[in-house]
Design a protein around this motif. Structure first.
Motif, short mmCIF file in Angstrom:
data_model
loop_
_atom_site.label_atom_id
_atom_site.label_comp_id
_atom_site.label_asym_id
_atom_site.label_seq_id
_atom_site.Cartn_x
_atom_site.Cartn_y
_atom_site.Cartn_z
N THR A 65 0.84 -1.20 0.00
CA THR A 65 0.00 0.00 0.00
C THR A 65 0.87 1.25 0.00
N PRO A 66 0.28 2.41 -0.36
CA PRO A 66 1.04 3.65 -0.26
C PRO A 66 1.56 3.89 1.16
N GLU A 67 0.76 3.55 2.17
CA GLU A 67 1.21 3.74 3.56
C GLU A 67 2.44 2.92 3.87
N ASP A 68 2.49 1.68 3.38
CA ASP A 68 3.69 0.85 3.57
C ASP A 68 4.93 1.58 3.09
N ILE A 69 4.82 2.19 1.92
CA ILE A 69 5.97 2.81 1.27
C ILE A 69 6.29 4.17 1.88
N LEU A 70 5.28 5.00 2.10
CA LEU A 70 5.50 6.39 2.49
C LEU A 70 5.73 6.58 3.99
N TRP A 71 5.29 5.61 4.82
CA TRP A 71 5.39 5.81 6.27
C TRP A 71 6.14 4.72 7.02
N ARG A 72 6.35 3.54 6.38
CA ARG A 72 7.10 2.50 7.08
C ARG A 72 8.40 2.16 6.36
N ARG A 73 8.37 1.90 5.05
CA ARG A 73 9.64 1.66 4.36
C ARG A 73 10.45 2.95 4.27
N SER A 74 9.77 4.08 4.40
CA SER A 74 10.42 5.40 4.41
C SER A 74 9.55 6.33 5.24
N LYS A 75 10.00 7.57 5.35
CA LYS A 75 9.15 8.62 5.92
C LYS A 75 8.91 9.70 4.87
N LEU A 76 8.84 9.26 3.61
CA LEU A 76 8.62 10.20 2.51
C LEU A 76 7.26 10.87 2.59
N GLY A 77 6.36 10.34 3.40
CA GLY A 77 5.07 10.99 3.58
C GLY A 77 5.20 12.42 4.06
N LEU A 78 6.31 12.74 4.73
CA LEU A 78 6.55 14.10 5.20
C LEU A 78 7.06 15.01 4.09
N HIS A 79 7.48 14.43 2.97
CA HIS A 79 8.18 15.22 1.96
C HIS A 79 7.49 15.29 0.60
N VAL A 80 6.59 14.37 0.32
CA VAL A 80 6.04 14.29 -1.04
C VAL A 80 4.79 15.16 -1.16
N PRO A 81 4.43 15.55 -2.40
CA PRO A 81 3.20 16.34 -2.62
C PRO A 81 1.97 15.47 -2.39
N PRO A 82 0.82 16.09 -2.17
CA PRO A 82 -0.42 15.35 -1.87
C PRO A 82 -0.80 14.31 -2.91
N GLU A 83 -0.48 14.58 -4.18
CA GLU A 83 -0.92 13.66 -5.23
C GLU A 83 -0.13 12.36 -5.27
N THR A 84 0.99 12.29 -4.54
CA THR A 84 1.82 11.08 -4.56
C THR A 84 1.04 9.85 -4.11
N GLN A 85 0.26 9.99 -3.07
CA GLN A 85 -0.46 8.83 -2.54
C GLN A 85 -1.38 8.23 -3.60
N ALA A 86 -2.13 9.07 -4.32
CA ALA A 86 -3.05 8.56 -5.34
C ALA A 86 -2.29 7.92 -6.50
N ARG A 87 -1.18 8.54 -6.89
CA ARG A 87 -0.40 7.97 -7.98
C ARG A 87 0.20 6.63 -7.59
N LEU A 88 0.66 6.53 -6.34
CA LEU A 88 1.19 5.27 -5.85
C LEU A 88 0.10 4.20 -5.81
N ALA A 89 -1.08 4.59 -5.32
CA ALA A 89 -2.19 3.64 -5.22
C ALA A 89 -2.52 3.08 -6.60
N ALA A 90 -2.51 3.94 -7.63
CA ALA A 90 -2.82 3.50 -8.98
C ALA A 90 -1.75 2.51 -9.47
N HIS A 91 -0.50 2.82 -9.17
CA HIS A 91 0.59 1.94 -9.59
C HIS A 91 0.51 0.59 -8.87
N LEU A 92 0.28 0.63 -7.55
CA LEU A 92 0.19 -0.60 -6.79
C LEU A 92 -1.02 -1.43 -7.21
#
Length: 492
Positions: free
Chosen positions: A461-488
């Motif tokens: 999930t996007p949360e796995d990537i942005l908040w546990r495998r990394s802390k990029l959730g603090l640095h990426v733009p809002p649209e990253t989560q949706a784009r990641l979800a589409a890719h996943l």
């Protein structure tokens, strides 16, 4: 049905992953099942320190502190990419612990472990210095000492990766629905629709340890878990410098202020008794006020709620030693084994902390030794975790890493070297430009890295990537989560 596993481990937090790694490396067959993502509960909601526990000395927990200090050195050696030294400044606050008490505590802290590569403690002047610049004028003196930082959720993943590479079957998002003793084995029904048999069951389910015993296994235990909520806030960076502050409070607790993710400051933690069922928790308004009050007692510039950018909370599954105050409950671990004559054993883990997980795993294998088939000796004290094979240390590795991948922006190069160490080559080699890494999801997160996390690190999930495998959730733009979800969503 397949041959029985030697161990069925329930729980994919730091203790479960560490036990699975240790056992697999001794030649034992292991199945680990985790109901969510690896490290998705307590293990990713820590203060992210590998430390001896300076304040535990006040509780006379000398064995725990000694063991934790020794483990601090071992983890620094086997995982230099995700564990690194951090200097702490302890201001002396009039009316709280006197200077002599702090000196004695730090002397013990420096000398309880025979293994020590970090600098020792010493007194420091705060007034008129860079260390004291962010602090209120009344804080003129203090002490400095060393501990370590850790990327907590990555520590879990790396242990699980190593376990898997040594033959363990790691199943995330798989719950143990029920398990019963049958013909000298455990027979477990899993939520993925399969059944598994095992000679021994290890209950390392953290906050769910008691629920697993009474519900999944239909057993009683003499030991009990005590759930204590710990919450943290993250603010915009409060001060310059790479050092952390350990701030004494009038209630005798301590609160850390730690440089975090380059642009932020991590503040925590609280200790609040949790009477409800285990599960996701959030910081309360009262805890937020408490942490802001703590830092505002020490820092010259007032920190307001509007300075906060994130908060997180987790439940610590502490062994219930009947202490009246949540802050005084032991941070030591207890291993409770149920092994009726002729029946398959179950060992339950109560308590524990990130720093001592590796030694806890060794203790588990020692306790289970008489019930296990022939297996190898302890081995994890010197074997690098995945990506940590850096004979000359992290600084030398980073210099070579930047030379090898000159197209990476400096901040991205540091992040990838820290997160993956030598394993970064698995998705970077062959690239000569950023464009070769595929789509940029924001914040330097490229498709090549995402696909590696899916293939090698159980990211779903996007949360796995942005908040546990990394802390990029603090640095990426809002649209990253949706784009990641589409890719996943397009995977598999």
């Amino acid at each position: 049905m397949s041959e029985p596993f030697d161990l069925l481990v329930i729980g994919g937090g730091i203790n479960g992953a560490g036990i699975a790694r240790d056992a697999a490396g001794r030649g034992l067959s292991v199945l680990l099942c985790e109901q969510g993502d690896l490290g998705s509960a307590t293990s990713s909601a820590s203060t992210k320190l590998i430390h001896g526990g300076l304040r535990y000395l006040e509780q006379y927990a000398f064995r725990l502190v000694r063991e934790a200090l020794a483990e601090r050195e071992r983890l620094l050696a086997i995982a230099p990419h995700i564990v690194w030294p951090l200097r702490f400044v302890l201001p002396r606050d009039t009316g709280l612990r006197p200077a002599w008490m702090l000196r004695v505590g730090l002397f013990l802290y420096d000398n309880l472990s025979a293994l020590r590569t970090l600098p020792g403690s010493h007194a420091v002047r705060l007034s008129g210095t860079s260390l004291g610049a962010p602090l209120q004028a009344r804080l003129t003196e203090g002490f400095a000492y060393s501990d370590c930082w850790v990327e907590d959720s990555r520590l879990v993943v790396l242990n699980a990766m190593d376990a898997g590479e040594r033959g363990a079957d790691i199943r995330t998002r798989t719950r143990a629905v029920s398990a019963r003793r049958e013909d000298g084995l455990w027979r477990a029904s899993l939520s993925d629709g399969t059944e598994a048999r095992a000679r021994i069951l290890v209950n390392a389910s953290g906050p769910w340890v008691s629920e697993t015993l009474s519900g999944t296994l239909s057993l009683n235990s003499r030991a009990a878990v005590r759930l204590v909520k710990g919450s943290h806030i993250v603010t915009r960076r409060l001060y310059a410098g790479d050092h952390a502050y350990i701030l004494q409070q009038p209630d005798r607790r301590i609160v850390f202020a730690i440089p975090y993710e380059r642009d932020f400051t991590l503040i925590g933690t609280t200790d609040v008794a949790h009477a409800g069922a285990p599960g996701p928790v959030e910081i309360s308004e009262e805890e937020t006020r408490y942490l802001l009050t703590c830092v505002n007692r020490a820092f010259a510039k007032r920190v307001e709620p509007g300075d906060m950018v994130w908060s997180y909370a987790g439940l610590r599954p502490l062994y219930d030693d009947a202490a009246a105050n949540a802050s005084a409950v032991t941070r030591d671990y207890v291993l409770d084994i149920d092994a009726p004559e002729g029946e398959a054993p179950v060992l339950s883990v109560f308590g524990g902390k990130l720093t001592t997980y590796r030694r806890l795993a060794e203790h588990v294998l020692e306790r289970l030794g008489p019930h296990l088939p022939e297996h190898g000796p302890a081995w994890t004290g010197t074997a690098p975790l995945p990506g940590g094979d850096m004979p000359k240390g992290f600084s030398d590795f980073l210099a070579g890493f930047r030379s090898r991948y000159p197209f990476l922006p400096e901040a991205t190069a540091l992040r990838l070297a820290r997160a993956y160490g030598t394993r970064a080559a698995r998705f970077l080699d062959g690239a000569a430009a950023l464009s070769d890494l595929g789509e940029d999801f924001g914040g330097g997160l490229a498709r090549a890295e995402v696909d590696y996390l899916i293939a090698a690190e159980w990211a779903r999930t996007p949360e796995d990537i942005l908040w546990r495998r990394s802390k990029l959730g603090l640095h990426v733009p809002p649209e990253t989560q949706a784009r990641l979800a589409a890719h996943l969503g397009g995977q598999g």
